[in-house]
Motif scaffolding. Structure first.
Motif, mmCIF file in Angstrom:
data_model
loop_
_atom_site.group_PDB
_atom_site.id
_atom_site.type_symbol
_atom_site.label_atom_id
_atom_site.label_comp_id
_atom_site.label_asym_id
_atom_site.label_seq_id
_atom_site.Cartn_x
_atom_site.Cartn_y
_atom_site.Cartn_z
ATOM 1 N N SER A 47 0.928 -1.135 -0.089
ATOM 2 C CA SER A 47 0.068 -0.034 0.212
ATOM 3 C C SER A 47 0.881 1.178 0.026
ATOM 4 C CB SER A 47 -0.994 0.022 1.251
ATOM 5 O OG SER A 47 -0.240 0.245 2.363
ATOM 6 N N ALA A 48 0.162 2.241 -0.042
ATOM 7 C CA ALA A 48 0.921 3.748 -0.267
ATOM 8 C C ALA A 48 1.616 4.012 1.317
ATOM 9 C CB ALA A 48 -0.049 4.792 -0.694
ATOM 10 N N LEU A 49 0.825 3.545 1.999
ATOM 11 C CA LEU A 49 1.164 3.749 3.744
ATOM 12 C C LEU A 49 2.370 3.170 3.816
ATOM 13 C CD1 LEU A 49 0.941 5.207 6.204
ATOM 14 C CD2 LEU A 49 -0.821 3.512 6.918
ATOM 15 N N THR A 50 2.543 1.745 3.363
ATOM 16 C CA THR A 50 3.747 0.983 3.677
ATOM 17 C C THR A 50 4.911 1.404 2.988
ATOM 18 O OG1 THR A 50 2.416 -1.124 3.925
ATOM 19 C CG2 THR A 50 4.578 -1.416 3.102
ATOM 20 N N PHE A 51 4.661 1.817 1.657
ATOM 21 C CA PHE A 51 5.764 2.505 0.915
ATOM 22 C C PHE A 51 6.337 3.657 1.412
ATOM 23 C CE2 PHE A 51 7.448 5.314 -2.594
ATOM 24 C CZ PHE A 51 8.214 4.350 -2.957
ATOM 25 N N ALA A 52 5.414 4.595 2.290
ATOM 26 C CA ALA A 52 5.848 5.939 2.643
ATOM 27 C C ALA A 52 6.679 5.538 4.068
ATOM 28 C CB ALA A 52 4.598 6.637 2.951
ATOM 29 N N ILE A 53 6.322 4.444 4.676
ATOM 30 C CA ILE A 53 7.151 4.013 5.913
ATOM 31 C C ILE A 53 8.237 3.531 5.541
ATOM 32 C CG2 ILE A 53 7.057 2.111 7.633
ATOM 33 C CD1 ILE A 53 4.042 2.619 8.118
ATOM 34 N N LYS A 54 8.515 2.688 4.548
ATOM 35 C CA LYS A 54 9.777 2.085 4.106
ATOM 36 C C LYS A 54 10.765 3.169 3.419
ATOM 37 C CE LYS A 54 8.381 -2.582 3.215
ATOM 38 N NZ LYS A 54 7.933 -3.580 2.271
ATOM 39 N N GLN A 55 10.080 4.302 3.045
ATOM 40 C CA GLN A 55 10.835 5.320 2.539
ATOM 41 C C GLN A 55 11.116 6.442 3.845
ATOM 42 O OE1 GLN A 55 12.138 5.712 -0.716
ATOM 43 N NE2 GLN A 55 11.349 3.700 -0.796
ATOM 44 N N GLU A 56 10.678 6.107 4.910
ATOM 45 C CA GLU A 56 11.039 6.886 6.069
ATOM 46 C C GLU A 56 10.319 8.472 5.950
ATOM 47 O OE1 GLU A 56 15.017 6.238 7.146
ATOM 48 O OE2 GLU A 56 15.114 4.454 6.203
ATOM 49 N N LYS A 57 9.288 8.770 5.289
ATOM 50 C CA LYS A 57 8.894 9.824 5.060
ATOM 51 C C LYS A 57 7.511 10.092 6.186
ATOM 52 C CE LYS A 57 10.939 10.418 0.519
ATOM 53 N NZ LYS A 57 10.820 11.029 -0.655
ATOM 54 N N LEU A 58 7.802 10.806 7.294
ATOM 55 C CA LEU A 58 6.919 10.967 8.127
ATOM 56 C C LEU A 58 5.641 12.001 7.268
ATOM 57 C CD1 LEU A 58 5.389 11.097 10.870
ATOM 58 C CD2 LEU A 58 7.089 12.856 11.675
ATOM 59 N N GLU A 59 6.342 13.090 6.782
ATOM 60 C CA GLU A 59 5.270 13.730 6.020
ATOM 61 C C GLU A 59 4.335 13.080 5.050
ATOM 62 O OE1 GLU A 59 9.279 13.981 3.811
ATOM 63 O OE2 GLU A 59 8.644 14.122 5.829
ATOM 64 N N ASP A 60 4.937 12.198 4.353
ATOM 65 C CA ASP A 60 3.921 11.509 3.522
ATOM 66 C C ASP A 60 2.958 10.484 4.260
ATOM 67 O OD1 ASP A 60 5.013 12.472 1.372
ATOM 68 O OD2 ASP A 60 6.478 10.718 0.833
#
Length: 131
Positions: free
Chosen positions: A1-14
């Motif tokens: 999911s997009a949330l999992t991707f944002a977590i793996k990219q370490e982007k709190l703002e996302d």
């Protein structure tokens, strides 16, 4: 999911943006991991994201998800202790996460704190009555 991707990219703002767009912070994946667990399991320390998720979901009065277990029987507290997310562990303890939960290996968060030589978290767990 997009949330999992944002977590793996370490982007709190996302992560925050996706949450505001309706992403569920308490929804577990096929392995039983919630977004909080994924953050804590990531090899890079992302405690700021973990703390934001805990604080946000705590405000939503969804504390029961802090005791969810993944397919290995680990709760977010088990993982926080095991991966030395000290602030996240303290916040989970304060949020009344189950401090005596057993994982699939019959380990409590206190046992994991001793194994990982995390004296401060071990002492906090003992102070809260962990066994």
């Amino acid at each position: 999911s997009a949330l999992t991707f944002a977590i793996k990219q370490e982007k709190l703002e996302d992560v925050i943006k996706l949450y505001r767009q309706g992403a569920k912070l308490t929804l577990a994946n096929e392995q039983g991991d919630t977004p909080l667990m994924l953050v804590i399991k990531n090899e890079n320390n992302q405690e700021n994201i973990a703390l934001w998720i805990i604080k946000t979901t705590r405000l939503q009065n969804t504390k029961e998800h802090f005791n969810q277990k993944n397919n290995h029987g680990n709760s977010a507290l088990h993982l926080a202790v095991q991966n030395n997310y000290a602030q996240a562990a303290r916040l989970l303890i304060d949020t009344k996460a189950n401090i005596n939960a057993l994982n699939a290996k019959k380990q409590t968060p206190l046992i994991l704190a001793v194994i990982t030589k995390n004296k401060h978290i071990a002492q906090q767990l003992i102070n809260q009555g962990a066994c």
